[in-house]
Design a protein around this motif. Structure first.
Motif, PDB file in Angstrom:
ATOM      1  N   SER A 159       0.887  -1.045  -0.142  1.00 38.64           N
ATOM      2  CA  SER A 159       0.195  -0.106  -0.183  1.00 38.64           C
ATOM      3  C   SER A 159       1.201   1.517   0.192  1.00 38.64           C
ATOM      4  O   SER A 159       1.016   2.236  -0.617  1.00 38.64           O
ATOM      5  CB  SER A 159      -1.333  -0.244   1.215  1.00 38.64           C
ATOM      6  N   GLY A 160       2.045   1.516   0.194  1.00 37.60           N
ATOM      7  CA  GLY A 160       2.789   2.947   0.679  1.00 37.60           C
ATOM      8  C   GLY A 160       4.402   2.165  -0.724  1.00 37.60           C
ATOM      9  O   GLY A 160       5.071   2.511  -0.783  1.00 37.60           O
ATOM     10  N   LEU A 161       3.665   1.505  -1.975  1.00 35.39           N
ATOM     11  CA  LEU A 161       5.133   1.404  -3.155  1.00 35.39           C
ATOM     12  C   LEU A 161       3.934   2.727  -3.386  1.00 35.39           C
ATOM     13  O   LEU A 161       3.429   3.104  -3.754  1.00 35.39           O
ATOM     14  CB  LEU A 161       4.288   0.412  -4.001  1.00 35.39           C
ATOM     15  N   VAL A 162       5.490   3.095  -4.689  1.00 36.31           N
ATOM     16  CA  VAL A 162       5.195   4.253  -5.950  1.00 36.31           C
ATOM     17  C   VAL A 162       3.979   3.889  -6.621  1.00 36.31           C
ATOM     18  O   VAL A 162       3.582   2.705  -6.536  1.00 36.31           O
ATOM     19  CB  VAL A 162       6.543   4.584  -6.501  1.00 36.31           C
ATOM     20  N   ALA A 163       3.386   4.835  -6.648  1.00 33.79           N
ATOM     21  CA  ALA A 163       2.122   5.062  -7.555  1.00 33.79           C
ATOM     22  C   ALA A 163       2.083   3.701  -8.929  1.00 33.79           C
ATOM     23  O   ALA A 163       1.503   3.274  -9.383  1.00 33.79           O
ATOM     24  CB  ALA A 163       1.623   6.031  -7.942  1.00 33.79           C
ATOM     25  N   ASP A 164       2.891   3.647  -9.854  1.00 33.14           N
ATOM     26  CA  ASP A 164       3.820   3.261 -11.135  1.00 33.14           C
ATOM     27  C   ASP A 164       3.548   1.596 -11.037  1.00 33.14           C
ATOM     28  O   ASP A 164       3.714   0.834 -11.551  1.00 33.14           O
ATOM     29  CB  ASP A 164       4.925   4.361 -11.504  1.00 33.14           C
ATOM     30  N   ALA A 165       4.300   1.181  -9.766  1.00 31.14           N
ATOM     31  CA  ALA A 165       4.490   0.140  -9.183  1.00 31.14           C
ATOM     32  C   ALA A 165       3.641  -0.622  -9.302  1.00 31.14           C
ATOM     33  O   ALA A 165       2.328  -0.594  -9.002  1.00 31.14           O
ATOM     34  CB  ALA A 165       5.196   0.056  -8.326  1.00 31.14           C
ATOM     35  N   GLN A 166       4.160  -2.093 -10.016  1.00 29.36           N
ATOM     36  CA  GLN A 166       2.957  -2.901  -9.719  1.00 29.36           C
ATOM     37  C   GLN A 166       3.181  -4.277  -8.540  1.00 29.36           C
ATOM     38  O   GLN A 166       4.233  -4.304  -8.162  1.00 29.36           O
ATOM     39  CB  GLN A 166       3.041  -3.972 -11.265  1.00 29.36           C
ATOM     40  N   LEU A 167       2.125  -5.390  -8.099  1.00 25.39           N
ATOM     41  CA  LEU A 167       2.516  -5.751  -7.527  1.00 25.39           C
ATOM     42  C   LEU A 167       1.854  -7.650  -8.373  1.00 25.39           C
ATOM     43  O   LEU A 167       1.029  -7.418  -7.967  1.00 25.39           O
ATOM     44  CB  LEU A 167       2.254  -6.142  -5.970  1.00 25.39           C
ATOM     45  N   VAL A 168       3.093  -8.659  -8.117  1.00 22.49           N
ATOM     46  CA  VAL A 168       2.548  -9.644  -9.136  1.00 22.49           C
ATOM     47  C   VAL A 168       2.885 -10.782  -8.001  1.00 22.49           C
ATOM     48  O   VAL A 168       4.315 -11.287  -7.719  1.00 22.49           O
ATOM     49  CB  VAL A 168       3.354 -10.188 -10.368  1.00 22.49           C
ATOM     50  N   LEU A 169       2.321 -10.977  -7.227  1.00 24.92           N
ATOM     51  CA  LEU A 169       2.070 -12.455  -6.195  1.00 24.92           C
ATOM     52  C   LEU A 169       2.108 -13.905  -7.171  1.00 24.92           C
ATOM     53  O   LEU A 169       0.792 -14.092  -7.440  1.00 24.92           O
ATOM     54  CB  LEU A 169       0.664 -12.511  -5.105  1.00 24.92           C
ATOM     55  N   CYS A 170       2.766 -14.881  -7.244  1.00 26.25           N
ATOM     56  CA  CYS A 170       3.005 -15.593  -7.507  1.00 26.25           C
ATOM     57  C   CYS A 170       2.617 -16.875  -6.387  1.00 26.25           C
ATOM     58  O   CYS A 170       3.539 -17.192  -5.921  1.00 26.25           O
ATOM     59  CB  CYS A 170       3.592 -16.813  -8.214  1.00 26.25           C
ATOM     60  N   ALA A 171       1.000 -16.737  -5.840  1.00 25.05           N
ATOM     61  CA  ALA A 171       0.976 -17.251  -4.862  1.00 25.05           C
ATOM     62  C   ALA A 171      -0.267 -18.590  -4.040  1.00 25.05           C
ATOM     63  O   ALA A 171      -0.977 -18.031  -4.077  1.00 25.05           O
ATOM     64  CB  ALA A 171       1.342 -16.629  -3.863  1.00 25.05           C
ATOM     65  N   GLY A 172      -0.122 -19.940  -3.496  1.00 29.16           N
ATOM     66  CA  GLY A 172      -1.091 -20.399  -4.061  1.00 29.16           C
ATOM     67  C   GLY A 172      -0.314 -21.605  -2.805  1.00 29.16           C
ATOM     68  O   GLY A 172       0.030 -21.331  -2.132  1.00 29.16           O
ATOM     69  N   GLN A 173      -1.292 -22.032  -3.087  1.00 30.74           N
ATOM     70  CA  GLN A 173      -1.576 -23.636  -1.777  1.00 30.74           C
ATOM     71  C   GLN A 173      -1.500 -22.786  -0.115  1.00 30.74           C
ATOM     72  O   GLN A 173      -0.595 -23.208   0.606  1.00 30.74           O
ATOM     73  CB  GLN A 173      -0.690 -24.604  -1.449  1.00 30.74           C
ATOM     74  N   PRO A 174      -2.360 -22.268   0.427  1.00 30.67           N
ATOM     75  CA  PRO A 174      -2.536 -21.921   1.453  1.00 30.67           C
ATOM     76  C   PRO A 174      -2.581 -23.031   2.527  1.00 30.67           C
ATOM     77  O   PRO A 174      -3.371 -23.958   2.227  1.00 30.67           O
ATOM     78  CB  PRO A 174      -4.169 -20.594   1.441  1.00 30.67           C
ATOM     79  N   ASP A 175      -1.784 -22.712   4.207  1.00 29.29           N
ATOM     80  CA  ASP A 175      -2.061 -23.393   4.774  1.00 29.29           C
ATOM     81  C   ASP A 175      -3.432 -23.749   5.664  1.00 29.29           C
ATOM     82  O   ASP A 175      -3.468 -24.883   5.890  1.00 29.29           O
ATOM     83  CB  ASP A 175      -1.074 -22.985   5.321  1.00 29.29           C
ATOM     84  N   THR A 176      -4.185 -22.429   5.212  1.00 30.52           N
ATOM     85  CA  THR A 176      -5.419 -22.752   5.972  1.00 30.52           C
ATOM     86  C   THR A 176      -6.127 -21.660   5.627  1.00 30.52           C
ATOM     87  O   THR A 176      -6.446 -21.195   4.903  1.00 30.52           O
ATOM     88  CB  THR A 176      -5.407 -22.520   7.515  1.00 30.52           C
ATOM     89  N   PRO A 177      -7.547 -22.745   6.083  1.00 32.60           N
ATOM     90  CA  PRO A 177      -8.860 -21.759   5.158  1.00 32.60           C
ATOM     91  C   PRO A 177      -9.069 -20.224   5.473  1.00 32.60           C
ATOM     92  O   PRO A 177      -9.186 -18.925   4.337  1.00 32.60           O
ATOM     93  CB  PRO A 177      -9.794 -21.951   5.176  1.00 32.60           C
ATOM     94  N   GLU A 178      -8.506 -20.763   6.386  1.00 34.52           N
ATOM     95  CA  GLU A 178      -8.068 -18.750   7.390  1.00 34.52           C
ATOM     96  C   GLU A 178      -7.010 -17.747   6.910  1.00 34.52           C
ATOM     97  O   GLU A 178      -7.714 -16.548   6.771  1.00 34.52           O
ATOM     98  CB  GLU A 178      -8.701 -18.699   9.208  1.00 34.52           C
ATOM     99  N   LEU A 179      -6.405 -18.232   6.447  1.00 32.27           N
ATOM    100  CA  LEU A 179      -5.267 -17.427   6.318  1.00 32.27           C
ATOM    101  C   LEU A 179      -5.028 -17.411   4.773  1.00 32.27           C
ATOM    102  O   LEU A 179      -5.277 -16.039   4.081  1.00 32.27           O
ATOM    103  CB  LEU A 179      -3.469 -18.331   6.143  1.00 32.27           C
ATOM    104  N   GLY A 180      -6.056 -17.632   3.881  1.00 31.85           N
ATOM    105  CA  GLY A 180      -6.637 -17.881   2.270  1.00 31.85           C
ATOM    106  C   GLY A 180      -7.319 -16.740   2.221  1.00 31.85           C
ATOM    107  O   GLY A 180      -7.474 -15.915   1.735  1.00 31.85           O
ATOM    108  N   ALA A 181      -8.406 -16.626   3.364  1.00 28.90           N
ATOM    109  CA  ALA A 181      -9.277 -15.594   3.502  1.00 28.90           C
ATOM    110  C   ALA A 181      -8.461 -13.850   4.074  1.00 28.90           C
ATOM    111  O   ALA A 181      -8.758 -13.277   3.055  1.00 28.90           O
ATOM    112  CB  ALA A 181     -10.651 -16.354   4.439  1.00 28.90           C
ATOM    113  N   GLU A 182      -7.519 -14.594   4.600  1.00 29.01           N
ATOM    114  CA  GLU A 182      -7.304 -13.100   5.252  1.00 29.01           C
ATOM    115  C   GLU A 182      -6.407 -12.883   3.552  1.00 29.01           C
ATOM    116  O   GLU A 182      -6.418 -11.126   3.480  1.00 29.01           O
ATOM    117  CB  GLU A 182      -5.763 -13.028   6.105  1.00 29.01           C
ATOM    118  N   VAL A 183      -6.106 -13.577   3.292  1.00 27.32           N
ATOM    119  CA  VAL A 183      -4.744 -12.563   2.278  1.00 27.32           C
ATOM    120  C   VAL A 183      -6.025 -12.360   0.921  1.00 27.32           C
ATOM    121  O   VAL A 183      -5.438 -11.518   0.545  1.00 27.32           O
ATOM    122  CB  VAL A 183      -3.385 -14.258   1.526  1.00 27.32           C
ATOM    123  N   THR A 184      -7.239 -12.733   0.855  1.00 24.78           N
ATOM    124  CA  THR A 184      -7.942 -12.890  -0.302  1.00 24.78           C
ATOM    125  C   THR A 184      -8.320 -11.318   0.434  1.00 24.78           C
ATOM    126  O   THR A 184      -7.989 -10.074  -0.516  1.00 24.78           O
ATOM    127  CB  THR A 184      -9.169 -13.507  -0.133  1.00 24.78           C
TER     128      THR A 184
END
Length: 367
Positions: free
Chosen positions: A228-253
């Protein structure tokens, strides 16, 4: 991976949960490349867990334990591995999933057990969220095996220090540092951009990339808060799969959705991509972010601070955002760090050297 026995070749059983094509974590990657390099040097048989696959003997949990805690199911595969390792002259286990098999094989057959520690269960208390009471079983498997092993391999100097602190009963001379490696021939820059285009990455804007599982250990929420504090021009790419728990998956979502509401260029690829696609995504990134709260790989040893990257305190979004912005704003500095990092990887982290160190340890123990 069974190979003909050559004259004088040591019979080694390599015990692991993960093995290709079912590799999802750093330990599985380590075993994949280590086995490839060990194969010409010893008479190697790989024992893994899960479905049958070429090049390995697969072991599965007992049907009677189908409804049991996951840790108890893993222990049943360890018993199967132990039974199958009877012809080995040495066993080498990786992660708590296979450590007990190595320990029991050492007891049953009177052979040395080498145990590589990629992380420490006792330093991952959040796994109780995933395993429940099984976490006490996983830590018991690790402790029992580590304190009895003929040698414990630490994948970094930092990891060695953690082992000595967590398990003071292990004598320092039994702990050897043999680092993780990388295949720098396979991991070459890829100038193509088809993967970027397919996932909607804007080629005209710099991007920060994360690659890894969604687990408390990897610190994905820390990176999302920093973003949220990155310069406006920057993109964020998350190659992130397989949440350990549904709760963590929900938090990240929830964090991703919140970030997308305030800025553009937030791309989440929720599956583990094929390696060539990941290599292309890494090739074009301005910065790779490793927000891990706990990283046994030894990030301070891999990253020469100020030369091949920037180190920041773990778990703190603000310093992470500041470091990322510093490199996004200075692409020449970022590129120079990337080139220096590649030279260092080629010189110090090649798999043939790591396999040679491993075989030297085997020979020392098996004499």
């Amino acid at each position: 991976m069974t190979h003909p026995t050559g004259p004088g070749k040591l019979r080694v059983a390599l015990l692991t949960r993960e093995y290709p094509p079912d590799v999802y974590g750093g330990a599985g990657v380590h075993v994949t490349y280590l086995a490839r390099e060990l194969a010409p040097l010893v008479d190697l048989t790989v024992h893994c867990q899960g479905e049958d696959r070429p090049g390995a003997v697969a072991h599965r949990p007992w049907d009677l334990l189908a409804d049991a805690n996951q840790a108890l199911q893993v222990i049943s595969t360890d018993l199967s591995m132990t039974a199958a390792a009877g012809t080995a002259q040495l066993v080498h286990s990786h992660t708590w999933y296979a450590n007990l098999a190595g320990h029991l094989a050492a007891l049953l057959y009177g052979i040395p057990h080498v145990m590589t520690m990629h992380s420490l269960e006792v330093l991952r208390p959040w796994k109780a969220e995933q395993l429940g009471g099984g976490y006490r079983l996983s830590t018991w498997c690790e402790r029992t095996s580590a304190t009895s092993a003929a040698a414990v391999v630490a994948v970094s100097v930092g990891m060695r220090a953690d082992i000595l602190t967590a398990y003071p009963e292990i004598s320092a001379e039994r702990i050897r540092v043999i680092r993780n490696g990388i295949d720098t021939t396979e991991y070459q820059p890829d100038p193509a951009t088809d993967v970027l285009e397919r996932h909607g990455i804007d080629l005209g804007r710099p991007y920060v990339i994360f690659v890894g599982r969604i687990t408390r250990q990897k610190g994905v929420p820390v990176l999302l808060r920093a973003a949220s504090g990155l310069v406006a021009d920057a993109q964020l790419v998350l190659c992130a799969g397989q949440p350990d728990t549904p709760e963590l998956g929900a938090e990240v979502t929830e964090l991703v959705d919140g970030l997308r509401a305030s800025r553009s260029g937030v791309i989440w690829i929720p599956q583990m991509l094929p390696k060539p696609e990941v290599i292309q995504l890494l090739s074009h990134a301005a910065v790779f972010a490793c927000p891990s709260i706990y990283e046994p790989l030894g990030i301070p040893e891999v990253v020469a601070d100020g030369q091949t990257g920037l180190l920041v305190p773990p778990g703190e979004p603000e310093p992470l955002a500041a470091a990322l912005n510093a490199l996004i704003r200075d692409p020449d500095r970022a590129a120079a760090m990337g080139q220096a990092g590649r030279k260092r990887a080629v010189a110090e982290f090649g798999w043939p050297a790591i396999a040679a160190q491993t075989v030297a340890l085997y020979s020392e123990l098996a004499t």
